[in-house]
Each structure stands twice: as C-alpha cells, then as structure tokens.
Scaffold this motif. Structure first.
Motif, PDB file in Angstrom:
ATOM      1  N   ALA A   1       0.828  -1.206   0.000  1.00  0.00           N
ATOM      2  CA  ALA A   1       0.000   0.000   0.000  1.00  0.00           C
ATOM      3  C   ALA A   1       0.863   1.258   0.000  1.00  0.00           C
ATOM      4  CB  ALA A   1      -0.922  -0.018   1.222  1.00  0.00           C
ATOM      5  N   LYS A   2       2.127   1.128   0.322  1.00  0.00           N
ATOM      6  CA  LYS A   2       3.035   2.276   0.307  1.00  0.00           C
ATOM      7  C   LYS A   2       4.095   2.152  -0.789  1.00  0.00           C
ATOM      8  CE  LYS A   2       2.353   4.312   4.820  1.00  0.00           C
ATOM      9  NZ  LYS A   2       2.903   4.618   6.141  1.00  0.00           N
ATOM     10  N   GLY A   3       3.775   1.434  -1.834  1.00  0.00           N
ATOM     11  CA  GLY A   3       4.695   1.321  -2.972  1.00  0.00           C
ATOM     12  C   GLY A   3       5.405  -0.024  -3.026  1.00  0.00           C
ATOM     13  N   ASP A   4       6.125  -0.240  -4.104  1.00  0.00           N
ATOM     14  CA  ASP A   4       6.820  -1.515  -4.302  1.00  0.00           C
ATOM     15  C   ASP A   4       8.151  -1.544  -3.555  1.00  0.00           C
ATOM     16  OD1 ASP A   4       4.745  -1.840  -6.020  1.00  0.00           O
ATOM     17  OD2 ASP A   4       5.965  -2.226  -7.809  1.00  0.00           O
ATOM     18  N   VAL A   5       8.547  -2.757  -3.197  1.00  0.00           N
ATOM     19  CA  VAL A   5       9.899  -2.958  -2.668  1.00  0.00           C
ATOM     20  C   VAL A   5      10.547  -4.085  -3.478  1.00  0.00           C
ATOM     21  CG1 VAL A   5      11.308  -3.482  -0.648  1.00  0.00           C
ATOM     22  CG2 VAL A   5       9.088  -2.356  -0.345  1.00  0.00           C
ATOM     23  N   ASP A   6      11.605  -3.771  -4.205  1.00  0.00           N
ATOM     24  CA  ASP A   6      12.360  -4.805  -4.908  1.00  0.00           C
ATOM     25  C   ASP A   6      13.425  -5.335  -3.957  1.00  0.00           C
ATOM     26  OD1 ASP A   6      10.860  -4.325  -7.137  1.00  0.00           O
ATOM     27  OD2 ASP A   6      12.344  -3.027  -8.112  1.00  0.00           O
ATOM     28  N   ALA A   7      13.501  -6.648  -3.840  1.00  0.00           N
ATOM     29  CA  ALA A   7      14.455  -7.208  -2.877  1.00  0.00           C
ATOM     30  C   ALA A   7      14.973  -8.555  -3.334  1.00  0.00           C
ATOM     31  CB  ALA A   7      13.791  -7.349  -1.511  1.00  0.00           C
ATOM     32  N   GLU A   8      16.209  -8.838  -2.949  1.00  0.00           N
ATOM     33  CA  GLU A   8      16.823 -10.120  -3.252  1.00  0.00           C
ATOM     34  C   GLU A   8      16.107 -11.251  -2.519  1.00  0.00           C
ATOM     35  OE1 GLU A   8      21.177 -10.869  -2.282  1.00  0.00           O
ATOM     36  OE2 GLU A   8      21.181  -9.019  -3.499  1.00  0.00           O
ATOM     37  N   THR A   9      15.754 -10.963  -1.260  1.00  0.00           N
ATOM     38  CA  THR A   9      15.080 -11.958  -0.431  1.00  0.00           C
ATOM     39  C   THR A   9      13.835 -11.335   0.188  1.00  0.00           C
ATOM     40  OG1 THR A   9      17.231 -12.910   0.135  1.00  0.00           O
ATOM     41  CG2 THR A   9      15.374 -13.539   1.530  1.00  0.00           C
ATOM     42  N   VAL A  10      12.731 -12.086   0.170  1.00  0.00           N
ATOM     43  CA  VAL A  10      11.505 -11.648   0.835  1.00  0.00           C
ATOM     44  C   VAL A  10      11.219 -12.622   1.973  1.00  0.00           C
ATOM     45  CG1 VAL A  10       9.006 -11.324   0.605  1.00  0.00           C
ATOM     46  CG2 VAL A  10      10.537 -10.571  -1.237  1.00  0.00           C
ATOM     47  N   ILE A  11      11.070 -12.076   3.181  1.00  0.00           N
ATOM     48  CA  ILE A  11      10.781 -12.918   4.352  1.00  0.00           C
ATOM     49  C   ILE A  11       9.318 -12.762   4.744  1.00  0.00           C
ATOM     50  CG2 ILE A  11      11.314 -13.381   6.775  1.00  0.00           C
ATOM     51  CD1 ILE A  11      14.068 -12.203   6.336  1.00  0.00           C
ATOM     52  N   ILE A  12       8.616 -13.875   4.826  1.00  0.00           N
ATOM     53  CA  ILE A  12       7.253 -13.833   5.358  1.00  0.00           C
ATOM     54  C   ILE A  12       7.331 -14.127   6.854  1.00  0.00           C
ATOM     55  CG2 ILE A  12       4.955 -14.894   5.345  1.00  0.00           C
ATOM     56  CD1 ILE A  12       5.249 -15.453   2.407  1.00  0.00           C
ATOM     57  N   SER A  13       7.074 -13.103   7.666  1.00  0.00           N
ATOM     58  CA  SER A  13       7.035 -13.304   9.121  1.00  0.00           C
ATOM     59  C   SER A  13       5.763 -12.667   9.631  1.00  0.00           C
ATOM     60  CB  SER A  13       8.271 -12.707   9.795  1.00  0.00           C
ATOM     61  OG  SER A  13       8.319 -11.318   9.584  1.00  0.00           O
ATOM     62  N   ALA A  14       4.651 -13.108   9.058  1.00  0.00           N
ATOM     63  CA  ALA A  14       3.353 -12.509   9.353  1.00  0.00           C
ATOM     64  C   ALA A  14       2.518 -13.406  10.258  1.00  0.00           C
ATOM     65  CB  ALA A  14       2.626 -12.217   8.048  1.00  0.00           C
ATOM     66  N   GLY A  15       3.194 -14.239  11.043  1.00  0.00           N
ATOM     67  CA  GLY A  15       2.502 -15.058  12.040  1.00  0.00           C
ATOM     68  C   GLY A  15       1.328 -15.820  11.455  1.00  0.00           C
ATOM     69  N   ALA A  16       0.180 -15.691  12.133  1.00  0.00           N
ATOM     70  CA  ALA A  16      -1.014 -16.448  11.737  1.00  0.00           C
ATOM     71  C   ALA A  16      -1.548 -16.022  10.376  1.00  0.00           C
ATOM     72  CB  ALA A  16      -2.097 -16.287  12.801  1.00  0.00           C
ATOM     73  N   TRP A  17      -1.115 -14.857   9.894  1.00  0.00           N
ATOM     74  CA  TRP A  17      -1.606 -14.360   8.609  1.00  0.00           C
ATOM     75  C   TRP A  17      -0.711 -14.816   7.444  1.00  0.00           C
ATOM     76  CZ3 TRP A  17      -2.288 -12.209  13.254  1.00  0.00           C
ATOM     77  CH2 TRP A  17      -3.592 -11.857  13.606  1.00  0.00           C
TER      78      TRP A  17
END
Lengths: 95, 392
Positions: B189-205
């Motif tokens: 919602a605040k723009g794109d982030v280009d990244a080498e690695t994306v970490i999902i640490s969104a708990g139950a979501w």
C-alpha cells in the motif's frame, strides 16, 4: 511540537499516568491510530480501559493530520464494560 | 515509489522486528512492511512469558534456552527498557497422571540443560501464596521470566531503525513481484519494494500471503483468550502454568474423549503479573479461523480453571479480556528457512505460543541463514521444506 510547558505534562491517561507530551511523541514516532498510541505508550490500558483518554487521543491524532478525522477510530473495546469480580463470572452458570 | 533492499520483511510483530534488527545490524539493507501497526497480531494479544519449562525437550527447549540467554542483556543491547524480569516459574500438578507426565518431562528437560525440579506443595507454597490445597506439587525453574511484549516489539523496531532499516506501517502487502519463477519483491500500500530476499514473518496471517504465491503453508490461526485483572500489589511472584497445558500441548491424545468443556477449549492455566500490576490469566486454544472475539464460555472456563488452582483469585476484579490468534503448526515448531522451489522466498513464521520467548533467537537464526548461509546451531528441524508447501 511546542516547547515543554505545563500543558504538556497534563495526564491524558490518568490510570497509567501518560502525559500529553508522551502521546505527542508517539504520534511523532508514527502512530496513526488510538491503538498505535496505546502500543507505544500504554495509554488506555489501565483501570478505565481508555474511557477517559480515547477521545482526547483521537482528537490529538486528527489535529496532527495523520489521517482524516472521520477515519481516526477508537481502539477495540472489549468485555467487561465495568470492572467485575472474577467470582461473578465463575458463578454465572448457576443463575 | 519503488524502494530497493537486500531483504524485504512482511510483518511487524515481535519476530519481524527482531529479524529486521539483526539483519540491519549485519549490514543488510532492510525494508519491513506491516499491514497495520507494530504488535497488531499475536504480539499484541498474548501473555508475556519467556518461559522455558513449557518447551518440549529437544530443539524446542534448546532454542528457548538460547533465546533466554539473549534476553539477559537485550535491554542494554537495544537501549530500550523491555521490562524483562526473571523471577522463575512453576507448573502446578493436580493428579497422578500429570505427575507422571511432568516427572518424565522434567527429567528430559534437565538433560538439555534446564534447571528444573519437582517440588512439594509445601515448598511451592513458600514461593507463591494462594495455591490450591489439593495440588500434589509443582515444578520449579529459576530460569523462567517474562517481558513486556509491546516494549519488546517497539525496542526491536527502534533498534532496527537506528541500525538503518526502514520500517513501514499501514503498508499492507497486496502482491509479490515475480521474475522467472523467482520472488523478486513485494507490492504494498506504500509502494513496491524490490528485494533479493523476501521474508514472510506474518505469524497467523502468513498462509494468506502464501496463497498469493500458490503455497499451502501448514499454519493455522488458533485463538487464545486472556483475562486481565485490575492493577494490584505484587501477588504473582513468577510465572505459573498448569500441567494441563503441557498435557494438552504434547499429549493431545489423552484429551480426545474429554467431557469437560474447559479441556475441549484447550484451557490451561497461564498466569503472571505485569510491571504495572495487572494479572494476566490465560488461556484458551481454539481453532475458530480468524475470529478474535471473546466468548462468555471461554472466559468462564479460564476463570473456573484459574480459581481452582489459585482460589484467592476469585476476589480480584477484571478490567479486560484479550483475544488474538497465534500461528499454530502441526509439529509445534516454526518454519524458518528458504523455501525450496521458490527462490528468493524465506519463511519465519509459525511460533504459536512461543513467539515472544523465541523472538530473540529467531532474529539471530534468520540473520545467520541469510548472511552466512548457516545458523549458529543446527536448525534443520525448523526447515519449512519438512512440509509439503506447494498446493496440489
């Protein structure tokens, strides 16, 4: 923020003794909701559960312009509405 | 506006912020995106325990011990008062079955290196007043403690910012950016982030995010309801659990035919007192999807259970009930590591009720795996690829 004056030292949350200055700091730190202020300051977590301070915090958030006034919502309210003795809940089924 | 980073982190709870801090400190360019605000999920609706005794003897307890070691100096390290107190903890034992389970549990925990013993009811009463007369005894460990979860979350967040990380709130992740089968960034919602690695640490979501990638993560939301008393003078000395909790967690088969409604709701005592005096009394463990509301039945069963184990609580007033979901996994261990078959994606979620206790070590493990290709210890048990992750 205004220079530190007597007004800044007023308790907005009287239960947890959180001052106007501390609320303003939380907003400056990025809080955009009443809950965001609570997470940063613990305002609204005491005996009255934000009944006294939540309106003032909503007002401060909308004055700071973090989002339109109509979108500054109160934090979640939950049971109990007033403090209640544990024994009353345990005995409820016997009624 | 498109940002570029070495690592993009999805989720601003205690684990996302711990990871952001460790990675930024290790020199990585980090952007963290949080849907709401810090401590919005399980971090903001939990008890406060950094309790070791509840951990399964094995890698689970080993990691908790290492995490607790980091907690000893974390406030200084983060330069933030996280209100960590180590006052010890007890697990109440009510019957022979629990005594047998706990005797075995304690013996195994000792071998891993936890200081823990079973003490008589009489000795337990010297440490904590108000315990039920019927107890057979308690376990006791001087190593248990608790921390203020809000402050811990904000402490990690502030320290991450100081180390150069950018932390965005109100920045819901709407989609992932892909290139040649690789994850190369996120849209928020605040723009794109280009990244080498994306970490999902969104708990139950996390599973909802996984769905966007065609993943079927084995994480399920599990609700915990917790009751908060009015602030009162120091009463609960350390952190107290009931053996019911251990039995329910590690021997669920013994509960299959339980008729007691409290047991069906997964109620096990978890009680501790905050720095401001409020007593936290938990908790249920219920599968009700993402419903975080409170139920009269849940509240009553928690309180009945608590008042049986500590009759003195009956006369306390309560001011609040919390409700939140924790990220359950089938084997009770989080998913931490790269996802095989989807380059660029890294999982760090699924801590269920151990998110606070394991947060310090989770950051260290993730930073090790990403920066050096290996963690400080063998964490293959946390490898997300132990589950079938791709939806068929």
């Amino acid at each position: 923020m205004s220079a530190c004056g007597a007004e800044d030292q007023v308790f907005v949350c009287r239960c947890e003794e959180i001052t106007r200055e501390e609320i303003a700091e939380a907003i400056a730190d990025g809080a955009t909701t009443v809950r965001g202020v609570k997470v940063r300051t613990e305002a609204g977590m005491g005996l009255c559960q934000g009944r006294g301070c939540r309106k003032i915090i909503q007002q401060m958030l909308s004055q700071a312009g973090v989002r339109p006034a109509a979108e500054v919502l109160p934090s979640t309210t939950r049971t109990p509405v007033r403090t209640a003795k544990i024994a009353e809940f345990i005995n409820e089924e016997d009624d | 506006m498109t940002r570029t980073a070495d690592v993009a982190i999805v989720g601003g709870g205690v684990n996302g912020c711990s990871i952001a801090y460790r990675l930024a400190k290790a020199g990585k360019k980090v952007v963290l995106c949080e849907k709401g605000d810090f401590a919005s999920g399980a971090t903001g609706s939990c008890d406060q325990m950094v309790i070791l005794q509840s951990k399964n003897p094995g890698i689970h307890l080993k990691l908790a011990l290492d995490s607790a070691e980091l907690f000893q100096t974390l406030a200084q390290e983060l330069d933030y008062d996280i209100e960590y107190f180590k006052h010890g903890g007890m697990i109440t034992i009510e019957n022979e079955m629990e005594m047998n389970v706990m005797t075995d549990f304690v013996a195994k925990q000792k071998k891993i290196g936890l200081e823990v013993d079973i003490i008589s009811r009489e000795d337990a009463a010297k440490r904590q007043r108000g315990l039920g007369e019927h107890l057979l005894g308690c376990t006791y460990s001087p190593q248990d403690g608790h921390v203020n979860p809000f402050k811990l979350n904000m402490g990690f967040a502030q320290a991450a910012k100081k180390a150069g990380a950018e932390l965005l709130i109100d920045a819901e992740v709407t989609d992932f950016k892909m290139a040649g089968g690789k994850v190369v960034g996120i849209k928020t919602a605040k723009g794109d982030v280009d990244a080498e690695t994306v970490i999902i640490s969104a708990g139950a979501w996390s599973p909802l995010l996984g769905q966007k990638l065609g993943l079927k993560l084995p994480i399920k939301p599990r609700r915990g309801q917790i009751i908060v008393s009015q602030p009162c003078a120091p009463y609960i000395v350390g952190d107290i659990l009931s053996a019911q909790y251990i039995v329910a967690k590690y021997h669920p088969e013994t509960l299959l035919n339980a008729k007691d409604r409290g047991i069906q709701l997964g109620v096990g005592l978890a009680i501790s007192q905050t720095a401001r005096g409020g007593i936290l009394i938990g908790a249920t463990r219920e599968f009700v999807d993402y419903d975080v509301s409170n139920t009269r039945e849940g509240i009553r069963e928690i309180l009945k259970n608590a008042a049986r184990l500590m009759p003195g609580l009956k006369n306390l007033n309560i001011i609040r009930i919390m409700g939140g979901v924790r990220p359950y996994t089938p084997d009770g261990l989080p998913l931490v590591g790269y996802v095989k078959g989807m380059d660029g994606l890294f999982m760090a979620a699924g801590h269920e009720g151990d998110g606070i206790a394991l947060s310090a070590i989770t950051g260290k493990i993730v930073a090790g795996l990403i920066c050096e290709g290996k963690a400080y210890t063998d964490v293959s048990a946390l490898d997300p690829n132990r589950f079938e992750l791709f939806a068929k």
